[in-house]
Design an enzyme around this catalytic site. Structure first.
Site, mmCIF file in Angstrom:
data_model
loop_
_atom_site.group_PDB
_atom_site.id
_atom_site.type_symbol
_atom_site.label_atom_id
_atom_site.label_comp_id
_atom_site.label_asym_id
_atom_site.label_seq_id
_atom_site.Cartn_x
_atom_site.Cartn_y
_atom_site.Cartn_z
ATOM 1 N N GLU A 177 0.792 -1.236 0.000
ATOM 2 C CA GLU A 177 0.000 0.000 0.000
ATOM 3 C C GLU A 177 0.821 1.281 0.000
ATOM 4 O OE1 GLU A 177 -0.790 -2.662 1.704
ATOM 5 O OE2 GLU A 177 -2.839 -3.177 1.134
ATOM 6 N N HIS A 186 -11.265 -3.827 9.488
ATOM 7 C CA HIS A 186 -11.832 -3.732 8.136
ATOM 8 C C HIS A 186 -13.203 -3.050 8.136
ATOM 9 C CE1 HIS A 186 -8.670 -6.423 6.823
ATOM 10 N NE2 HIS A 186 -9.164 -6.564 5.631
HETATM 11 C C1 LIG Z 1 -2.536 -4.404 4.345
HETATM 12 C C2 LIG Z 1 -3.556 -5.220 3.653
HETATM 13 N N1 LIG Z 1 -3.689 -5.128 2.324
HETATM 14 C C3 LIG Z 1 -4.618 -5.827 1.669
HETATM 15 C C4 LIG Z 1 -5.464 -6.654 2.358
HETATM 16 C C5 LIG Z 1 -6.549 -7.427 1.621
HETATM 17 N N2 LIG Z 1 -6.116 -8.800 1.555
HETATM 18 C C6 LIG Z 1 -6.484 -9.687 2.487
HETATM 19 S S1 LIG Z 1 -5.766 -11.169 2.269
HETATM 20 C C7 LIG Z 1 -4.984 -10.631 0.876
HETATM 21 C C8 LIG Z 1 -4.105 -11.568 0.129
HETATM 22 C C9 LIG Z 1 -3.000 -12.027 0.990
HETATM 23 O O1 LIG Z 1 -2.214 -12.906 0.307
HETATM 24 P P1 LIG Z 1 -1.191 -13.789 1.097
HETATM 25 O O2 LIG Z 1 -0.361 -12.935 1.981
HETATM 26 O O3 LIG Z 1 -0.482 -14.622 0.116
HETATM 27 O O4 LIG Z 1 -2.088 -14.684 2.063
HETATM 28 P P2 LIG Z 1 -3.145 -15.765 1.626
HETATM 29 O O5 LIG Z 1 -4.462 -15.082 1.532
HETATM 30 O O6 LIG Z 1 -2.713 -16.351 0.342
HETATM 31 O O7 LIG Z 1 -3.114 -16.748 2.729
HETATM 32 C C10 LIG Z 1 -5.274 -9.316 0.613
HETATM 33 C C11 LIG Z 1 -4.750 -8.552 -0.523
HETATM 34 C C12 LIG Z 1 -5.313 -6.715 3.750
HETATM 35 N N3 LIG Z 1 -6.110 -7.448 4.495
HETATM 36 N N4 LIG Z 1 -4.347 -6.017 4.364
#
Ligand SMILES: Cc1ncc(C[n+]2csc(CCOP(=O)(O)OP(=O)(O)O)c2C)c(N)n1
Ligand SMILES: Cc1ncc(C[n+]2csc(CCOP(=O)(O)OP(=O)(O)O)c2C)c(N)n1
Ligand SMILES: [Mg+2]
Ligand SMILES: [Mg+2]
Lengths: 366, 327, 366, 327
Positions: free
Chosen positions: B62, B131
């Protein structure tokens, strides 16, 4: 196994170290392998997550933000089995499995996911904010990367207070692109903290495959470049994960901070609503073939550690346990309204004035 | 174009589509804005029309997303950066408040930063404490940022289109609980200009001042009050910077009573600024103190029952107005 | 020179490429070397910074936040000489030298540092916020790391708008520990942007020597692990810096993003008040011996490119120029009060209401 | 201990020294807090007494500094994290507002985060737009955070000592222009308790409500007003969370007039919350609208002349009070 930060190791499959079995089940087919125990942990995670899916469908979950860890069971089981009781950890938003592997009560977990008073956090946290200080769970986090620096602080505490504990941060491949990870890795290395960073690389951050999030997908190089011991393990092979984790956590206990990335596959969508239109059926099928639970079952039988009937019987036991967790959650009470005003600050400290009280006060005066 | 049913989400999407068609320099940048179509579906399928070059999927970074948008805005593009949740402002306030907002000023007016940060906030999905926040107050307290918070689909469309013509950075906060809300509207028909509040319901007994989703909460309360013979005027501010105090003050001077309604928690929130300004500008006209009805001063709990109790609902507005008017 | 991200290069001293001299001075001792030009640039920086110190002592600077780049002249001169006119850049809080190397007017710079209306930013920015769109200076920054992502955005613009330009971020070794750097490096690599990251490694972030800020001081590995071309250059040797920068900027122009770290020494304190008590006199003396200006002078004469008299004469010319900048600043007017309310938003857009106007309005009504 | 001349800086240093001596779990963590002694000298020489283990110099990694303090506070330490400038809140609001502030709540009261973030803000050194802000409003709008802003050396000492006994996170904002201010005081003598405002000057004509450096600006104005026969009461809030409205309301009910003075820019600032609360709680007692005198809604310009014009000075307070009282 020695780990040189300059040469990240790939550990695809190593024989499990002979150790005393710690299965909490009635079934302990062989005393000299932990695979049965790992299988049991993984099967419980798989089954729990399937029930969470059911919870959602039945309208019993608090909201739709449910991130299932199906396909990632080996990361949870392998790493947690290498942790000591006094160790602590933080997780990301996809942390149910990790906490279960650590010994969580499925009833209280499910109740928390359902937003019930009987949940780990009294229903105020939910799926993405489960925590339990008793089990050293410093908290799941809904901010990608948010919990990573907390283990640096825990490591500082342990070092300064001379406690023989390690703190482990779990996070996804998506967090590999969050700046705070690098700051945390650097601090851990600089201060030689008893800290391990574990990336559960399920290949996707929401709809973005890692190769669309970064040009360089060998994450071990990043950690090594900051001075940490670094390794990669195959998340289809729980024994390999455990071996790598045991070595790295052991090193961290001797103040050699470390990074482990576990390669696996997110079997289903990002959340419950996501049908993964951004990937092909072929890719998904291939990914789901990398199934650590199925593989452990095959291994157990192939090595003669158990037979199919015993595994089926364990599976049925687990099924019953997890079904009971749904019933428990369905029957559990919602938090009372007054709970809303508690825990903003510590008990006994000045608390926020509820809106209703304030309005009564103002309108009485007016 | 005739009136048609359109959701808030589709109105936003239409605004982006039209802006990208009309202005080649508009690019959308953020997590999952391209192939995925946006976490809340606002950019769905736009990639088919404009390609990966203009719907730029990013890593989960971000601070650098907003920072890159700043740099792009200074060098010829007009980026729309999507911040998936307004709660992530905590990660990007440096790039937003110290960079985007101050660049024109610090550099003596040499250059502006024409970018839009689209994000969404509020409760309604049991998304939990990290959130579900309403953080517009942080933005409103930052000189150099414009701030829009549309309630209706028509405003979603027109305010976003206008934001995409402005020479300065705009934070555009949508509400997660409004995306699926449908409205019968003709997007070609004009709405009130940017920076001007709209009276959503006229009334002479009390002025309800609000914005974003709380407009509908206030309208619901106003409808119930009408049945009790009380005529509440409902003002939708639409933008918080610029802030249209003229419309608010004129209304309060007519009604003599003001209630400010916000979803964000009370202390230090936008409701305070509105109450303070009404107090300053309408002092001699007020029959009663300006009452703020805002979210509780607590993090948002995940339990659905607690979540909805943490933010204003129509009954509390109704009760406050009745007590103010002693009927 | 090819740069492989997997194998960061150390470039300590390379002969300068024969190029047409571009000296803006009357003195052009040899047409086939740029060293004279580099020397002139560096000498102007050194002299300018010394005068900034004087400005402060004379009470003519706006505040005490003045970060001098003495000792870092080769990074500024070498890199800027490798940039094309259409390129852009951002700098950190220690950016006077870089902007001068890019061709800034010392009068307007000094006036800005003095908070005068004639300054580059009308006196509203000051030393840490000088910018000039004409010369592609997208801005100095008082937030460590704050300007780094801006070049990623500029790179995006250039790529999308098909402009043949590169954007360069300058920052200190301290910023190597800011998370936003990694996010920016990753994006640049992922999207193959025409971007170069230049770390001016003067060994210190305030009172913290780099080995107390990180366990791993070879910064090139970090950038390489994220997929960028990466090199290190010796900041005592302006020709080496220029050669490395030319190669990397050339690569970036062909969409091969790059990272360059220039090793040098911060001769004086962090700011004007800092007497560097945290380092020894020996360390300081050794560091100051790594003087790129002195070395260039010796080289110029040793190679027969010029003689001492010519250099002295150039020095005197520069001295006069920089003295004039002080006089210019001293004589310049402070910004008028009304300037305070301008430029919060663009001209013609709704502007903030001045406090005095608001109070008049409210108190007239009351 | 007898009264002695002590600077605000030394009082803070003494508080840290005493707290570290009394409580082994207190550690100071931040940029340049150890060997350098703090960018503004507050931790000077403490490293000699407590060593590198307890004065932890960090890399320039603000998000991780605050995040590490959160983790340390959850596992047995009581960290004092120094954020060199309050302007850097933009980098750490996620760790502060989404983590530190919400952990106790989200986790159902299982654990608290007993940490103190020491930082400093305000103008006075021509430090420019990114090093001169007053951002307490962002903190005040975050449920779960305590917020102290001492004006005097005695308060600097006692509020910091108290903060280091609290079970919850505290943001402690010092003022850069106060560090060198000397005061004759006996640090052993008690001050008002944490959470209680102090009347710095009694008066019956108007109440000036303020905190931090503006206390002295208000006192200067009050002294000048006294010469003109106007008795202004000056209230120093000392902490913004808890907020002592009882003292403020009692005063305003006596004087019938309130002026709120803050250095931070007007819109969305703490002055709005104070004005709104005074309006709510003292409506029937007010002779005049509550007037806010705050910083201009502009980034802070570096030019010394513009910088001091961007924040309230005594003459504007004097003029406002005179105009309110029509004398
Ligand atoms: C700072 C932040 N940015 C974006 C999000 C939205 N978001 C939630 S999970 C996710 C994907 C995360 O990917 P990863 O770290 O690979 O974890 P996974 O979901 O694959 O377990 C996103 C973009 C968030 N919760 N927090
Ligand atoms: C985000 C941020 N943190 C801290 C500071 C305070 N600060 C200003 S310069 C500096 C040291 C920076 O070191 P480096 O990046 O090596 O640059 P140098 O001063 O050596 O040129 C610090 C800590 C700041 N301005 N911004
Ligand atoms: Mg993932
Ligand atoms: Mg440095």
């Amino acid at each position: 196994m020695t780990l040189d930060p300059a040469k990240p190791q790939r550990i695809s499959s190593q024989p499990a170290q002979p150790q005393s079995a710690q299965s909490q089940s009635a079934y302990s087919p062989r005393a000299n392998s932990r695979l049965w125990e790992f299988y049991r942990t993984m099967r419980r995670i798989r089954c729990f997550e399937e029930r969470v899916g059911e919870l959602y469908v039945r309208g019993l979950s608090a909201g739709s933000m449910l991130h299932l860890s199906i396909g990632e069971e080996a990361a949870a089981a392998g790493v947690c089995a290498a942790m000591a009781p006094q160790d602590s950890f933080t997780t990301h938003h996809r942390g149910h499995g990790i906490f279960l592997a650590r010994g969580a009560d499925p009833n209280r977990m499910m109740a928390e996911i359902g937003g019930k008073a009987a949940g780990y956090c009294g229903g105020k946290g939910g799926s993405m904010h489960i925590a339990d200080m008793q089990l050293g769970h410093l908290g799941a986090n809904a901010i990608v990367g948010g919990g990573i620096p907390h283990v640096v602080g825990a490591g500082l505490s342990y070092k300064r207070l001379k406690r023989d504990a390690v703190s482990v941060a779990f996070f996804g491949d998506g967090a590999m692109q969050q700046g705070i990870l690098y700051e945390s890795l650097n601090m851990a290395a600089l201060w030689s903290l008893p800290v391990v960073f574990v990336c559960v690389n399920n290949q996707y951050g929401m709809g973005t495959r890692i190769d669309r999030a970064t040009a360089e997908t060998d994450f071990t190089r990043r950690a090594a470049a900051l001075g940490l011991a670094a390794a990669e393990a195959d998340g289809e092979d729980v024994e390999a994960v455990h071996a790598a984790a045991a070595a790295l956590i052991g090193g961290a206990r001797r103040h050699r901070p470390a990074f482990l990335t576990v390669s696996c596959f997110r079997f289903y969508g990002h959340g419950r609503m996501d049908k993964s239109p951004y990937r092909t059926a072929d890719e998904e099928a291939a990914g789901r073939r990398r199934d650590p639970v199925a593989r452990a079952r095959v291994e157990l039988i192939a090595r003669g550690l158990t037979d199919a009937a015993q595994v089926d019987s364990l599976d049925a036991e687990i099924e019953a346990e997890m079904n009971a967790a749904i019933d428990y959650t369905a029957a559990a009470a919602a938090p009372e309204l007054a709970a809303m005003f508690r825990d903003v600050f510590a008990p006994g400290e000045p608390a926020p004035e509820p809106l209703a009280d304030r309005l009564d006060r103002l309108l009485a005066e007016a | 174009m005739a009136a048609q049913e359109i959701t808030y989400r589709d109105a936003l999407r239409q605004a982006l589509d039209d802006a990208m068609r009309d202005d080649e320099t508009v690019v959308v940048i953020g997590e999952e804005v391209g192939r995925y179509g946006g976490a809340y579906g606002v950019t769905k399928d736009l990639i088919a029309s404009y390609g990966e070059e203009r719907l730029i999927d990013t890593p989960i970074s971000e601070p650098a997303i907003i920072g890159a948008a700043v740099g792009a805005a200074m060098t010829g593009l007009r980026p729309v950066a999507e911040l998936m949740y307004v709660d992530f402002l905590g990660l990007v306030m440096d790039q937003l408040a110290n960079q985007a907002a101050k660049i024109r000023y610090m550099f003596g007016g040499q250059i502006g930063v024409p970018m839009v940060v689209r994000t969404q906030g509020g409760t309604g999905r049991s998304a939990g404490a990290q959130h579900s926040q309403s953080l517009e107050a942080w933005v409103m307290h930052t000189p150099g940022l414009r701030l829009a918070m549309p309630a209706t689909a028509a405003d979603a469309y027109h305010l976003l289109r206008h934001a995409l013509t402005l020479p300065d950075p705009v934070v555009f906060i949508e509400h997660k609980a409004l995306y699926a809300r449908k409205e019968r509207t003709d997007l070609a028909a004009p709405v009130a200009p940017w920076g001007q509040a709209t009276i959503r319901r006229a009334g002479s007994d009390v002025t309800l001042v609000t914005y974003s989703r709380m407009v509908f909460t206030a309208l619901e309360a106003a409808a119930a009050l009408a049945e009790r013979g009380i005529a509440a005027e409902v003002i939708d501010l639409r933008t918080l910077n610029p802030l249209d105090m003229a419309t608010v003050a004129a209304s309060v001077r007519r009604t003599g009573r003001a209630v400010v309604v916000t979803e964000s928690c009370l202390t230090g929130g936008v409701a305070a600024e509105l109450a303070a300004r009404i107090g300053e500008e309408c002092f001699d006209y007020l029959e009663d103190p300006v009452i703020r009805i805002a979210g509780e001063d607590v993090p948002i709990p995940v339990s659905p029952a607690l979540e909805s109790a943490a933010i204003p609902q129509p009954p509390v507005i109704i009760s406050v107005v009745q007590r103010m008017l002693r009927r």
